[in-house]
Write a protein that holds these residues in place. Structure first.
Motif, PDB file in Angstrom:
ATOM      1  N   HIS A 132       0.928  -1.207  -0.020  1.00 57.03           N
ATOM      2  CA  HIS A 132      -0.028  -0.054   0.088  1.00 57.03           C
ATOM      3  C   HIS A 132       0.700   1.160   0.094  1.00 57.03           C
ATOM      4  N   PHE A 133       1.823   1.341   0.908  1.00 52.71           N
ATOM      5  CA  PHE A 133       2.873   2.430   0.733  1.00 52.71           C
ATOM      6  C   PHE A 133       3.461   2.512  -0.253  1.00 52.71           C
ATOM      7  N   GLN A 134       3.979   1.365  -1.024  1.00 53.15           N
ATOM      8  CA  GLN A 134       4.784   1.536  -2.002  1.00 53.15           C
ATOM      9  C   GLN A 134       4.094   2.337  -3.230  1.00 53.15           C
ATOM     10  N   ILE A 135       2.873   1.649  -3.460  1.00 48.35           N
ATOM     11  CA  ILE A 135       1.847   2.352  -4.734  1.00 48.35           C
ATOM     12  C   ILE A 135       1.527   3.725  -4.124  1.00 48.35           C
ATOM     13  N   HIS A 136       1.378   3.872  -2.926  1.00 50.78           N
ATOM     14  CA  HIS A 136       0.855   5.353  -2.601  1.00 50.78           C
ATOM     15  C   HIS A 136       1.970   6.227  -2.774  1.00 50.78           C
ATOM     16  N   SER A 137       3.207   5.739  -2.602  1.00 53.90           N
ATOM     17  CA  SER A 137       4.336   6.712  -2.722  1.00 53.90           C
ATOM     18  C   SER A 137       4.667   7.121  -4.052  1.00 53.90           C
ATOM     19  N   PHE A 138       4.435   5.977  -4.902  1.00 52.24           N
ATOM     20  CA  PHE A 138       4.734   6.212  -6.447  1.00 52.24           C
ATOM     21  C   PHE A 138       3.695   7.445  -6.999  1.00 52.24           C
ATOM     22  N   GLU A 139       2.438   7.604  -6.358  1.00 53.24           N
ATOM     23  CA  GLU A 139       1.589   8.259  -7.003  1.00 53.24           C
ATOM     24  C   GLU A 139       1.654   9.808  -6.206  1.00 53.24           C
ATOM     25  N   SER A 140       1.689   9.657  -4.766  1.00 52.19           N
ATOM     26  CA  SER A 140       1.790  10.901  -4.139  1.00 52.19           C
ATOM     27  C   SER A 140       3.257  11.493  -3.718  1.00 52.19           C
ATOM     28  N   LYS A 141       4.147  10.557  -3.803  1.00 53.03           N
ATOM     29  CA  LYS A 141       5.511  10.934  -3.546  1.00 53.03           C
ATOM     30  C   LYS A 141       5.612  11.171  -2.082  1.00 53.03           C
ATOM     31  N   CYS A 142       4.893  10.672  -1.329  1.00 54.29           N
ATOM     32  CA  CYS A 142       5.025  10.841   0.139  1.00 54.29           C
ATOM     33  C   CYS A 142       6.344  10.017   0.895  1.00 54.29           C
ATOM     34  N   SER A 143       6.778  10.461   2.020  1.00 51.00           N
ATOM     35  CA  SER A 143       7.966   9.904   2.397  1.00 51.00           C
ATOM     36  C   SER A 143       7.319   8.723   3.350  1.00 51.00           C
ATOM     37  N   GLY A 144       8.468   7.846   3.768  1.00 46.69           N
ATOM     38  CA  GLY A 144       8.108   6.711   4.822  1.00 46.69           C
ATOM     39  C   GLY A 144       7.703   7.340   5.922  1.00 46.69           C
ATOM     40  N   SER A 145       8.523   8.201   6.530  1.00 42.58           N
ATOM     41  CA  SER A 145       8.066   8.763   8.064  1.00 42.58           C
ATOM     42  C   SER A 145       6.639   9.457   7.744  1.00 42.58           C
ATOM     43  N   GLU A 146       6.361  10.219   6.769  1.00 39.25           N
ATOM     44  CA  GLU A 146       5.072  10.754   6.765  1.00 39.25           C
ATOM     45  C   GLU A 146       3.967   9.911   6.614  1.00 39.25           C
ATOM     46  N   PHE A 147       4.111   8.733   5.726  1.00 37.13           N
ATOM     47  CA  PHE A 147       3.062   7.767   5.932  1.00 37.13           C
ATOM     48  C   PHE A 147       3.118   7.030   7.088  1.00 37.13           C
ATOM     49  N   TYR A 148       4.143   6.999   8.041  1.00 30.28           N
ATOM     50  CA  TYR A 148       4.078   6.249   9.266  1.00 30.28           C
ATOM     51  C   TYR A 148       3.345   7.296  10.194  1.00 30.28           C
ATOM     52  N   GLN A 149       3.535   8.385  10.249  1.00 30.75           N
ATOM     53  CA  GLN A 149       3.028   9.406  10.886  1.00 30.75           C
ATOM     54  C   GLN A 149       1.221   9.317  10.523  1.00 30.75           C
ATOM     55  N   ALA A 150       0.942   9.168   9.525  1.00 28.09           N
ATOM     56  CA  ALA A 150      -0.507   8.884   9.119  1.00 28.09           C
ATOM     57  C   ALA A 150      -1.110   7.806   9.774  1.00 28.09           C
ATOM     58  N   LEU A 151      -0.351   6.786   9.918  1.00 31.76           N
ATOM     59  CA  LEU A 151      -0.759   5.493  10.480  1.00 31.76           C
ATOM     60  C   LEU A 151      -0.917   5.712  12.013  1.00 31.76           C
ATOM     61  N   SER A 152       0.110   6.386  12.433  1.00 30.77           N
ATOM     62  CA  SER A 152       0.108   6.583  13.842  1.00 30.77           C
ATOM     63  C   SER A 152      -0.978   7.497  14.470  1.00 30.77           C
ATOM     64  N   ARG A 153      -1.683   8.480  13.636  1.00 31.26           N
ATOM     65  CA  ARG A 153      -2.787   8.974  13.882  1.00 31.26           C
ATOM     66  C   ARG A 153      -3.974   8.412  13.690  1.00 31.26           C
ATOM     67  N   LEU A 154      -4.243   7.282  12.925  1.00 34.06           N
ATOM     68  CA  LEU A 154      -5.331   6.331  12.895  1.00 34.06           C
ATOM     69  C   LEU A 154      -5.444   5.721  14.346  1.00 34.06           C
ATOM     70  N   GLY A 155      -4.444   5.409  14.896  1.00 36.61           N
ATOM     71  CA  GLY A 155      -4.750   4.672  16.372  1.00 36.61           C
ATOM     72  C   GLY A 155      -5.099   5.927  17.308  1.00 36.61           C
ATOM     73  N   ASP A 156      -4.208   7.069  17.284  1.00 40.23           N
ATOM     74  CA  ASP A 156      -4.627   7.950  18.071  1.00 40.23           C
ATOM     75  C   ASP A 156      -4.339   9.440  17.652  1.00 40.23           C
ATOM     76  N   ASN A 157      -5.236  10.276  17.459  1.00 44.52           N
ATOM     77  CA  ASN A 157      -5.139  11.424  16.742  1.00 44.52           C
ATOM     78  C   ASN A 157      -5.082  12.789  17.885  1.00 44.52           C
ATOM     79  N   THR A 158      -4.971  12.323  19.059  1.00 45.27           N
ATOM     80  CA  THR A 158      -5.052  13.080  20.077  1.00 45.27           C
ATOM     81  C   THR A 158      -3.697  13.410  21.003  1.00 45.27           C
ATOM     82  N   GLY A 159      -2.889  12.593  20.879  1.00 45.04           N
ATOM     83  CA  GLY A 159      -1.589  12.284  21.434  1.00 45.04           C
ATOM     84  C   GLY A 159      -1.645  12.056  22.960  1.00 45.04           C
TER      85      GLY A 159
END
Length: 919
Positions: A132-159
């Protein structure tokens, strides 16, 4: 509970359909196979997060789903983190501790997880999230750390509830996953030598349309029959070199701490020999440019804080694909040492050394190619190629970059003017850079190895997308090429026929043909596309305008009319009055709201003079055309003279009788007027084009630009007057044609649309709004206006050396446009054949890999799947292209060609024109 009768149904799953409320036992049992779902429980007021781990769910690896291991072994400290598409999960994992149990890493992999470490893993990512990340990065050019932060916020978006930090592990898994997948797709898992036997460039996705001996060329491509010897050029290799200074890299890490996993196996060259070459030749002297100053080449500084200033590349010039082992880092500008290495390594691959002909596009080819052979002699023998092959390469400049070069280079290195290159533009690297540039924001912060591996993966995806889109891409191109080839061939025929009808150009056309053929075969011959007649300067043009006014006064064009007229004089004076009405009308409209007294007096004086002459002419009209008396009353004289109707024979309605002799006289005079108007229009358009060129080259400062704009405006006024004069003459001929059976006049004098009023050269549009709405056509798409093919019966205009020089250049360019589009059709047909043959041979290769497997295991299934994919893609393209041959045959019939590359000079009949319209 929805599954049992327990009343304490306080749990629900956010990833399951229906949001059913379940009890603790049922929520755990129903998620044995979906242990990475997100669970919530009702606290009496609202739903809040909980985990399946806290509810007692454990993952049993090494056994079938649902089986219980008799000797389970928990992961280290019962602590395991799994990264999935819906977040980051803490889970309990039990390994199989049986005697025949696999290593923990193998158990994790077989469960569909990718471990972060090869021993005692405590973190894993699902294969699904990695893809999912590989295809997503091909199209959006997002970095691995940005993608990881997005996954983190799915679990907890409040900190409030911190998520376990596994970003470094995630980046490592991504890099390993990409590398292993590229090796797998290259067939290294089916080779007995494994990864260690991988050759340079073997993991790259190849362009299926470029000629590749052994992959997509017929076995006899070198020894084709004699009748096909002239079509060997269809197997030319089109390359494009360029540099990208967006893909920089900051001073981060080092080669020792962060080596590349792809050691020259894909698109980047192997770093070690490349850097040895750069270290040895980085300080070699570069000759002073004889063309424009190219800042990229001359720039020898490196921005502070950066270790890499960009990348250089050699790619496919026709299909926008990256070539294997053809990309390398730049240190200080676009130095020859870097680009030479990439170019030589790209051509040194065994399969490409067999190709007989190469076209190379480079934005500084005019300078880079001058001493290339001498530089190569000093390089390592491992990258050297035959000098004769280097000398046989045709060097050209991309079309968009060409205008930045001096005039000589613009013809010497033009794709539009060189034979057997089709409609190649050489700008393929720029399209590739626009795709890859967004990833530069993240790659500039990576270590050297991570950056190259990441870019390799993106280049591979770019090539892959080009491959599966090759069907619609080539189809779209050939449909456009067929239409353009037909149009430009017929336009050249018409232009050539119009010129060949003039006795003063008959010998010139033969000479032009000889010159252009000689130059195409040997560029040291005189260039027929270059100007040979010095064009007038501003001062010369101003003097010419003064001389024209003086000549007009001597020829009596002040309209000093006599009181008595012959019939021919009567009609001739009427046409003169019509022309003066138009000029005076334009002068009156040019008066602004705040016109000076002198300007108003000048216009009114001309109007009064015109009024007196029209009164005299009206008296004669009562004798020659007595039936017009009711249409031309004395009270009409009260209106402005430029608005008075003249009521010439052509303007009378059919109900008003007129002497046929007057109609005949006007017909003859109108025909001559139309030819004269076209001569004036061509002369004014040439003048305006020269003024534009003179302004661009020499006008500097407000005073000079104001002077230039005034001259250009005067020339434009003459263009407008000549256009109106021709249209009036043609309108009169159309009216008079009702009294004649003659029908050829319409072809002799076509309708003059606004789009037809253009010079042989491409002029800048002074109207900014028009320029925004419609861009100027490129050279290959530009079509010559029909006005340059109608020269009339008067050959005196052809005595002008300037006109003959312009006609020669435009004739050569018109011929080149027709030739390039015809070549494009042939090239596209050949490329379609190569694509189909490439996919067929690739499918055979994968089938042979499948057949080599002793058991029908995963390797057999994967190889069979890859073979089937290529078979399906080939069948899809064949269905898409099934009507192409029929379209090409129709094109040949429309053009009336006996030979594919022939341009016969024959009259185009009405049937051919109708077929062209239908096409």
């Amino acid at each position: 509970c929805s599954h049992c009768t327990d009343p304490s149904a306080v749990y629900r799953c956010k990833d399951c359909q229906g949001y059913e409320l379940l009890c603790k036992t049922c929520i755990v049992s129903s998620h044995k196979n979906n242990g990475l779902h997100v669970i919530e429980f009702w606290n009496g007021v609202f739903f809040e997060f909980t985990s399946l781990k806290s509810l007692g769910l454990r993952f049993q690896l090494g056994h079938k789903l649902g089986d219980i291991c008799p000797s389970p072994k928990a992961s280290h400290d019962d602590d395991f983190v799994v990264i999935h598409t819906n977040g980051i999960h803490e889970v309990s994992v039990d390994y199989c501790g049986c005697f025949e149990g696999e290593e923990p890493v193998i158990q994790v992999l077989r469960y569909g997880w990718f471990p972060a470490t090869p021993r005692h893993p405590r973190t894993a990512a699902t294969l699904m999230v990695l893809r999912h990340f590989q295809i997503h990065s091909f199209e959006s050019k997002c970095s691995g750390s940005e993608f990881y932060q997005a996954l983190s916020r799915l679990g907890d978006n409040t900190g409030i509830r911190p998520v376990r930090d596994r970003v470094r592990s995630f980046l490592t898994m991504i890099r390993e996953y990409r590398h292993i997948k590229s090796l797998k797709r290259a067939g290294r898992g089916h080779d007995k030598h494994g990864i260690s036997g991988t050759r340079p460039g073997e993991c790259a996705v190849l362009c299926p349309a470029c000629p590749q001996p052994g992959r997509n060329l017929p076995a006899d491509w070198k020894t084709r029959p004699e009748k096909l010897i002239n079509q060997r050029w269809l197997n030319r290799l089109f390359l494009a070199m360029d540099a990208n200074f967006r893909l920089k890299r900051r001073v981060k890490s080092s080669e020792d701490a962060d080596p590349s996993l792809n050691k020259g196996w894909a698109y980047f060259v192997d770093q070690e020999p490349y850097m040895e070459h750069i270290k040895q030749f980085s300080e070699q002297a570069q000759a002073k440019s004889t063309c424009s100053s190219h800042s990229a080449v001359n720039n020898s500084r490196l921005s502070e804080g950066f270790s890499v200033s960009g990348v250089g590349s050699v790619g496919c010039a026709r299909h926008d694909c990256m070539r294997p082992c053809s990309i390398g880092d730049l240190q200080k500008g676009e130095r020859y040492a870097n680009m030479d290495y990439l170019f030589l390594l790209s051509l040194s691959q065994e399969e490409f050394q067999e190709l007989l002909d190469v076209i190379l596009s480079y934005d500084i080819a005019c300078q880079w190619s001058l001493n290339l052979v001498a530089r190569i002699r000093n390089y390592s023998k491992s990258i050297q190629i035959d000098e004769a092959k280097i000398k046989s390469i045709t060097y050209l400049v991309p079309k968009f970059h060409l205008p930045a070069h001096i005039d000589r280079c613009q013809t010497q290195y033009s794709f539009n003017l060189h034979k057997l290159v089709g409609r190649t533009d050489g700008e393929a690297p720029e399209r590739g850079w626009s795709h890859i540039n967004p990833i530069a924001l993240s790659t500039c912060e990576m270590g050297p190895g991570s950056r190259r591996d990441t870019l390799d993966d993106h280049f591979g995806d770019w090539n892959y997308k080009k491959t599966y889109k090759m069907g619609p891409t080539l189809l779209k191109r050939i449909i456009a090429a067929i239409q353009e080839s037909t149009d430009h061939t017929l336009l050249f025929h018409r232009f050539d026929l119009g010129l060949s009808a003039k006795s003063k150009l008959e010998k010139g056309l033969i000479q032009w043909e000889k010159e252009v053929v000689a130059w195409e075969n040997d560029r040291s011959q005189p260039n027929p596309f270059e100007e040979r007649v010095k064009k007038p300067s501003q001062d010369a043009v101003r003097r010419a305008l003064v001389e024209e006014d003086k000549k007009a006064q001597k020829e009596g064009k002040a309209y000093a009319l006599h009181t008595l007229f012959t019939a021919s004089e009567f009609i001739a004076v009427g046409l003169d009055l019509e022309e003066h009405q138009q000029k005076t009308r334009i002068g009156n409209k040019s008066l602004g709201l705040h016109a000076t007294n002198a300007q108003v007096t000048k216009v009114e004086t001309k109007g009064n003079s015109l009024h007196r002459r029209m009164v005299q002419w009206a008296e004669a009209q009562r004798h020659y055309m007595p039936t017009t008396d009711p249409l031309f009353q004395d009270e009409d004289m009260a209106t402005e003279p430029w608005d008075l109707p003249l009521n010439l024979p052509s303007s009378l309605p059919p109900s008003i009788p007129c002497d046929p002799r007057l109609q005949d006289l006007e017909w003859r005079l109108r025909s001559a007027q139309a030819y004269t108007a076209l001569d004036e229009l061509r002369r004014s358009l040439r003048l305006r084009a020269y003024l534009y060129i003179d302004k661009d080259k020499y006008s500097r400062g407000q005073a000079q630009n104001t002077r230039s704009n005034t001259l250009i405006q005067n020339a434009s006024t003459k263009v407008t007057a000549a256009t109106a004069k021709y249209r009036a003459a043609r309108s009169a001929l159309a009216s008079l044609s009702n009294y004649y059976s003659e029908s050829s006049w319409a072809k002799e004098f076509p309708v003059l649309a606004d789009a037809d009023v253009r010079s042989l050269q491409v002029e800048p549009d002074s109207n900014q709004e028009k320029r925004k709405k419609k861009a100027q056509p490129s050279e290959g798409n530009r079509k010559i206006s029909w006005i340059w093919g109608v020269l009339g019966d008067d050959d005196s205009a052809l005595e002008s050396e300037e006109l003959q020089d312009d006609l020669r250049i435009e004739w050569c360019k018109s011929r080149a446009r027709a030739k390039r589009w015809q070549e494009e059709v042939l090239l596209l047909q050949e490329e379609m054949k190569r694509v189909l043959l490439f996919l067929e041979n690739e499918a055979k290769t994968w089938r042979s890999r499948a057949e080599c497997q002793k058991e029908k295991d995963g390797r057999y299934a994967y190889a069979a799947q890859q073979a089937g994919l290529r078979d399906d893609l080939r069948a899809h393209f064949q269905e898409m292209w099934k009507d192409v041959d029929e379209m090409v045959q129709l094109k040949g019939k429309v053009e009336g060609k006996d030979k594919v590359l022939g341009l016969p000079l024959q009259t185009i009949g009405e049937e051919d024109e109708e077929m062209m319209d239908c096409n």
